[in-house]
Enzyme design. Structure first.
Site, PDB file in Angstrom:
ATOM      1  N   CYS A   2       0.868  -1.159   0.000  1.00  0.00           N
ATOM      2  CA  CYS A   2       0.000   0.000   0.000  1.00  0.00           C
ATOM      3  C   CYS A   2       0.913   1.220   0.000  1.00  0.00           C
ATOM      4  O   CYS A   2       2.122   1.093   0.139  1.00  0.00           O
ATOM      5  CB  CYS A   2      -0.872   0.004   1.236  1.00  0.00           C
ATOM      6  SG  CYS A   2      -1.722  -1.555   1.519  1.00  0.00           S
ATOM      7  N   ARG A  27       1.716   1.017  -6.068  1.00  0.00           N
ATOM      8  CA  ARG A  27       1.929   0.101  -4.943  1.00  0.00           C
ATOM      9  C   ARG A  27       0.644  -0.568  -4.488  1.00  0.00           C
ATOM     10  O   ARG A  27       0.663  -1.484  -3.684  1.00  0.00           O
ATOM     11  CB  ARG A  27       2.544   0.859  -3.770  1.00  0.00           C
ATOM     12  CG  ARG A  27       3.910   1.412  -4.082  1.00  0.00           C
ATOM     13  CD  ARG A  27       4.474   2.092  -2.882  1.00  0.00           C
ATOM     14  NE  ARG A  27       4.804   1.134  -1.849  1.00  0.00           N
ATOM     15  CZ  ARG A  27       6.026   0.699  -1.614  1.00  0.00           C
ATOM     16  NH1 ARG A  27       7.020   1.123  -2.339  1.00  0.00           N
ATOM     17  NH2 ARG A  27       6.257  -0.164  -0.646  1.00  0.00           N
ATOM     18  N   TRP A  79      -3.894  -1.882  -1.008  1.00  0.00           N
ATOM     19  CA  TRP A  79      -3.958  -3.193  -1.665  1.00  0.00           C
ATOM     20  C   TRP A  79      -4.506  -4.122  -0.593  1.00  0.00           C
ATOM     21  O   TRP A  79      -3.823  -4.435   0.377  1.00  0.00           O
ATOM     22  CB  TRP A  79      -2.570  -3.628  -2.129  1.00  0.00           C
ATOM     23  CG  TRP A  79      -2.586  -4.893  -2.926  1.00  0.00           C
ATOM     24  CD1 TRP A  79      -2.802  -5.016  -4.266  1.00  0.00           C
ATOM     25  CD2 TRP A  79      -2.364  -6.223  -2.441  1.00  0.00           C
ATOM     26  NE1 TRP A  79      -2.729  -6.346  -4.635  1.00  0.00           N
ATOM     27  CE2 TRP A  79      -2.469  -7.099  -3.534  1.00  0.00           C
ATOM     28  CE3 TRP A  79      -2.096  -6.758  -1.168  1.00  0.00           C
ATOM     29  CZ2 TRP A  79      -2.308  -8.477  -3.419  1.00  0.00           C
ATOM     30  CZ3 TRP A  79      -1.940  -8.126  -1.042  1.00  0.00           C
ATOM     31  CH2 TRP A  79      -2.046  -8.969  -2.173  1.00  0.00           C
ATOM     32  N   GLY A 106       1.422  -2.944   6.050  1.00  0.00           N
ATOM     33  CA  GLY A 106       1.890  -4.101   6.813  1.00  0.00           C
ATOM     34  C   GLY A 106       0.718  -4.871   7.368  1.00  0.00           C
ATOM     35  O   GLY A 106      -0.432  -4.658   6.962  1.00  0.00           O
ATOM     36  N   GLU A 486       9.764 -15.838 -18.153  1.00  0.00           N
ATOM     37  CA  GLU A 486       9.539 -14.409 -17.944  1.00  0.00           C
ATOM     38  C   GLU A 486       8.583 -13.849 -19.007  1.00  0.00           C
ATOM     39  O   GLU A 486       7.715 -13.022 -18.702  1.00  0.00           O
ATOM     40  CB  GLU A 486      10.889 -13.671 -17.950  1.00  0.00           C
ATOM     41  CG  GLU A 486      10.819 -12.158 -17.861  1.00  0.00           C
ATOM     42  CD  GLU A 486      10.093 -11.624 -16.634  1.00  0.00           C
ATOM     43  OE1 GLU A 486       9.793 -12.385 -15.702  1.00  0.00           O
ATOM     44  OE2 GLU A 486       9.795 -10.417 -16.623  1.00  0.00           O
ATOM     45  N   GLU A 493       0.377 -11.282 -16.855  1.00  0.00           N
ATOM     46  CA  GLU A 493       0.058 -10.285 -15.836  1.00  0.00           C
ATOM     47  C   GLU A 493      -0.532  -9.005 -16.415  1.00  0.00           C
ATOM     48  O   GLU A 493      -1.317  -8.341 -15.752  1.00  0.00           O
ATOM     49  CB  GLU A 493       1.253  -9.982 -14.928  1.00  0.00           C
ATOM     50  CG  GLU A 493       2.370  -9.208 -15.558  1.00  0.00           C
ATOM     51  CD  GLU A 493       3.503  -8.909 -14.589  1.00  0.00           C
ATOM     52  OE1 GLU A 493       3.243  -8.571 -13.438  1.00  0.00           O
ATOM     53  OE2 GLU A 493       4.671  -9.000 -15.006  1.00  0.00           O
TER      54      GLU A 493
HETATM   55  C1  F6R Z   1       6.349  -9.098 -12.332  1.00  0.00           C
HETATM   56  C2  F6R Z   1       6.920  -8.536 -11.119  1.00  0.00           C
HETATM   57  C3  F6R Z   1       6.959  -9.386  -9.919  1.00  0.00           C
HETATM   58  C4  F6R Z   1       8.197  -9.043  -9.066  1.00  0.00           C
HETATM   59  C5  F6R Z   1       8.130  -9.792  -7.730  1.00  0.00           C
HETATM   60  C6  F6R Z   1       9.370  -9.549  -6.902  1.00  0.00           C
HETATM   61  O1  F6R Z   1       6.447  -8.207 -13.395  1.00  0.00           O
HETATM   62  O2  F6R Z   1       7.328  -7.410 -11.085  1.00  0.00           O
HETATM   63  O3  F6R Z   1       6.927 -10.740 -10.219  1.00  0.00           O
HETATM   64  O4  F6R Z   1       9.339  -9.390  -9.767  1.00  0.00           O
HETATM   65  O5  F6R Z   1       7.005  -9.379  -7.021  1.00  0.00           O
HETATM   66  O6  F6R Z   1       9.534  -8.194  -6.635  1.00  0.00           O
HETATM   67  P1  F6R Z   1      10.931  -7.603  -6.222  1.00  0.00           P
HETATM   68  O7  F6R Z   1      11.840  -7.746  -7.376  1.00  0.00           O
HETATM   69  O8  F6R Z   1      10.648  -6.171  -5.898  1.00  0.00           O
HETATM   70  O9  F6R Z   1      11.413  -8.390  -5.045  1.00  0.00           O
END
Ligand code: F6R
Length: 613
Positions: A2, A27, A79, A106, A486, A493
């Site tokens: 959030c 976020r 969120w 949190g 990927e 997504e």
């Molecule tokens: C997909 C994406 C997520 C992040 C995952 C980890 O496009 O962005 O799968 O890769 O939530 O996030 P980080 O890299 O911030 O730990």
């Protein structure tokens, strides 16, 4: 997940807060709310949906003078974790008296028992959230000193929090605190901005203070007084943000995702610049803080991460084994601490994370530290929790990534992993000449990516003809296997097409049953070892009516002829080729989603930075 913004100063607080929320919307974006003090009275506006809906609600419900006169307040974009994204569940939440307002990121894990205790005292709750319970607890502890009340309440809380609290009874201050969820304080000129992410602060100042876990700050327009939860003063340095507000704007692109895809040549140059040593045929990654001897003694590299970062780790696995002859494995961060991994002091554990805040990756870092491993991180966000907790590692320098779908962070992660592998390789099997050759390959990555970007229009046309599909398969071998994973993740997504990534050989062990006339197969068929076998797998799919989109190497007519459509990448080292190949897939996914009319930067149910398990 959030976003929090707090403001105290001289400007019109409702506008500052809502504008700050807009910058944090990536976020979390299922509901939003704002609370300001207006002539000593606490007033709140909330709305389900995006920040734009909150803005409309506040402008419709609030008198115009409130926008010009209120100079302090707190705001939140949510969120949902506890309770659906309704107006009543949106933050800020109030205490029983209605004088204290709280926004919270949190999870309060013991909220049920705290709520029962408050209810037995006659408190009434309106929402299903854990946050409202914390608001009531703070109010219950408030005996005339808000700061002490927040300390007392937080002592009773289990879980994680980044919070901002204000009280109509003490209208000259905001209290903010963190444990496991980031809080940054912007030090302005006669104004102070609190946020969960520096992006909301940039428009005001580049001077920031990052709170550490269990820090609590009393913030006024002119002062920031930081203590620990036992009221002992602590000192935190002021840092300068390395980028300005323009870096977090769309800059003429239709979406942040497209902008960030196009930023990759620059982002990669920033990630690579000054880190290649052509004299030694190695890389210079000072943040790793390792001596050649320590590197030589390592027995294994364990790469942990989630989602896209996990996929970068999978490319890294190939690189460490291929270039450095060192055992490497990738573990899902979410599993790491639950499977009791066998980790010791000769293991290098690398946490890969764009945000540096992902809860599972952070937990894996803590577990690896417990087990005495050599732990470092590969982060994009400077000063993030994981970067600070690991204390060593390599920053990506990709610049702010706003789009929820990660693009430039992935390619910079791969580039940095290749440089790490080169460094380890030089201590093991690579000669100086081998090292120089590979360093030159890494140096060429930005230009390789720029060549793929030139095909943007063509990729958009190809994407238009795939946009009606509801299923797609991505296949690849060797280092192109993680690229297939990927590619499938990106497509699903943002376009909501059901997409699966498979090793090219795995398709006939089950998934091939799903192929019907026209099923799209996106094949990573670049000219790297294993290409011929991938072309064989493509033929198997064609024989069942599949439509093949190939990612092929420039000039490779043999591969191009196997495809219904193809996108080219320049000829380069197989590990390096993962980067231009993934960029082709990022553009493909982006354009498919655009042709389908999807909300690309803020896909359904997602949020940037996943701070819950
Ligand atoms: C997909 C994406 C997520 C992040 C995952 C980890 O496009 O962005 O799968 O890769 O939530 O996030 P980080 O890299 O911030 O730990």
């Amino acid at each position: 997940m959030c976003g929090i913004v707090g403001y105290i100063g001289k400007a019109d607080a409702p506008s500052v807060l809502i504008n700050g929320l807009r910058r944090l919307e990536y976020r979390g974006y299922d509901s939003a709310g704002v609370a300001v003090l207006d002539e000593g009275r606490l007033v709140i506006a909330k709305a389900p949906g995006k920040v734009a809906a909150l803005n409309e609600r506040a402008r419709a419900d609030w008198p115009a003078e409130r926008f010009s006169k209120s100079t302090m307040g707190i705001a939140h974009t949510r969120w949902a974790t506890h309770g659906p994204p309704t107006e009543v569940n949106a933050h800020p939440h109030l205490d029983q008296s209605g004088d204290v307002a709280l926004v919270h990121n949190g999870i309060i894990e013991n909220y049920r028992s705290l709520r029962a205790r408050m209810e037995s005292k006659g408190h009434h709750f309106y929402s299903e959230t854990d946050t409202e319970v914390l608001a009531h607890l703070i109010g219950d502890c408030d005996k005339g000193d808000l700061f002490q009340a927040v300390c007392d309440a937080l002592h009773q809380v289990e879980g994680t929090f980044g919070i901002a609290v204000l009280s109509a009874r003490e209208p000259e201050k905001i209290i903010t605190a963190r444990r496991g969820s980031p809080i940054v304080i912007g030090v302005g000129d006669g104004e102070t901005i609190i946020a969960s992410d520096a992006a909301a602060i940039l428009a005001h100042t580049q001077r920031v203070i990052y709170l550490d876990d269990n820090d609590i700050a009393i913030v006024t327009a002119e002062s920031i007084d930081i203590r620990d939860l036992n009221n002992i003063p602590v000192t935190r340095e002021i840092a300068e943000l390395a980028y300005d507000a323009a870096a977090a704007e769309k800059g003429g692109f239709e979406h942040f995702m497209l902008k960030e895809i196009h930023e990759q040549p620059d982002a990669l140059s920033n990630a690579i610049r000054g880190r290649l040593d052509f004299n030694l045929g190695s890389s210079v990654l000072a943040g790793m803080g390792t001596s050649p001897r320590e590197l030589a003694e390592l027995g294994r590299v364990v790469l942990v991460g989630c989602g896209t970062s996990l996929h970068a780790g999978l490319v890294g696995e190939y690189a460490f084994e291929d270039l450095a002859d060192i055992e490497a494995e990738v573990q899902q961060a979410a599993e790491f601490r639950y499977r009791n991994p066998i980790i010791g002091s000769r293991d290098l554990v690398v946490a890969i994370t764009q945000s540096g805040e992902t809860a599972d990756t952070l937990a894996a870092v803590r577990e690896a530290n417990q087990k005495g491993a050599f732990v470092m991180s590969l982060c994009n966000v400077v000063g993030s929790t994981i970067a600070r907790e690991t204390g060593r590692g390599v920053y990506l320098h990709a610049g702010p990534e706003i789009s929820v779908a990660s693009t430039k962070a992935f390619t910079c992660q791969v580039a940095v992993l290749l440089m790490m592998a080169l460094k380890l390789g030089r201590g093991r099997r690579f000669s100086r000449e081998d090292g120089r050759n590979f360093a030159r390959e890494i140096e060429s990555i930005p230009a390789l990516v720029a060549k793929v970007l030139l095909q943007n229009e063509r990729i958009s046309e190809i994407a238009a003809s795939y946009a009606h599909n509801e299923h797609a398969f991505f296949i690849g071998r060797g280092p192109m296997y993680p690229v297939a994973l990927e590619g499938a993740l990106k497509l699903k997504e943002i376009s909501y097409i059901h997409a699966e990534g498979y090793h090219a050989a795995e398709l006939k062990h089950g998934p091939i049953a799903l192929l019907v006339e026209g099923t799209p197969i996106i094949a990573l068929a670049c000219d790297i070892p294993g290409k011929d076998k991938t072309l064989g797998n493509i033929e198997e799919c064609r024989a069942r009516g599949a439509r093949i989109l190939g990612i092929v190497t420039e000039g490779d007519l043999e591969a191009a002829e196997c495809m219904d459509d193809y996108i080219t990448i320049p000829r380069c080292h197989p590990l390096v080729a993962t980067v231009p190949a993934v960029v082709a897939l990022q553009l493909f996914s982006y354009h498919v989603a655009r042709h389908r009319g999807c909300e690309i930067d803020q896909p359904r149910n997602l949020a940037k930075s996943v701070t819950v398990e």
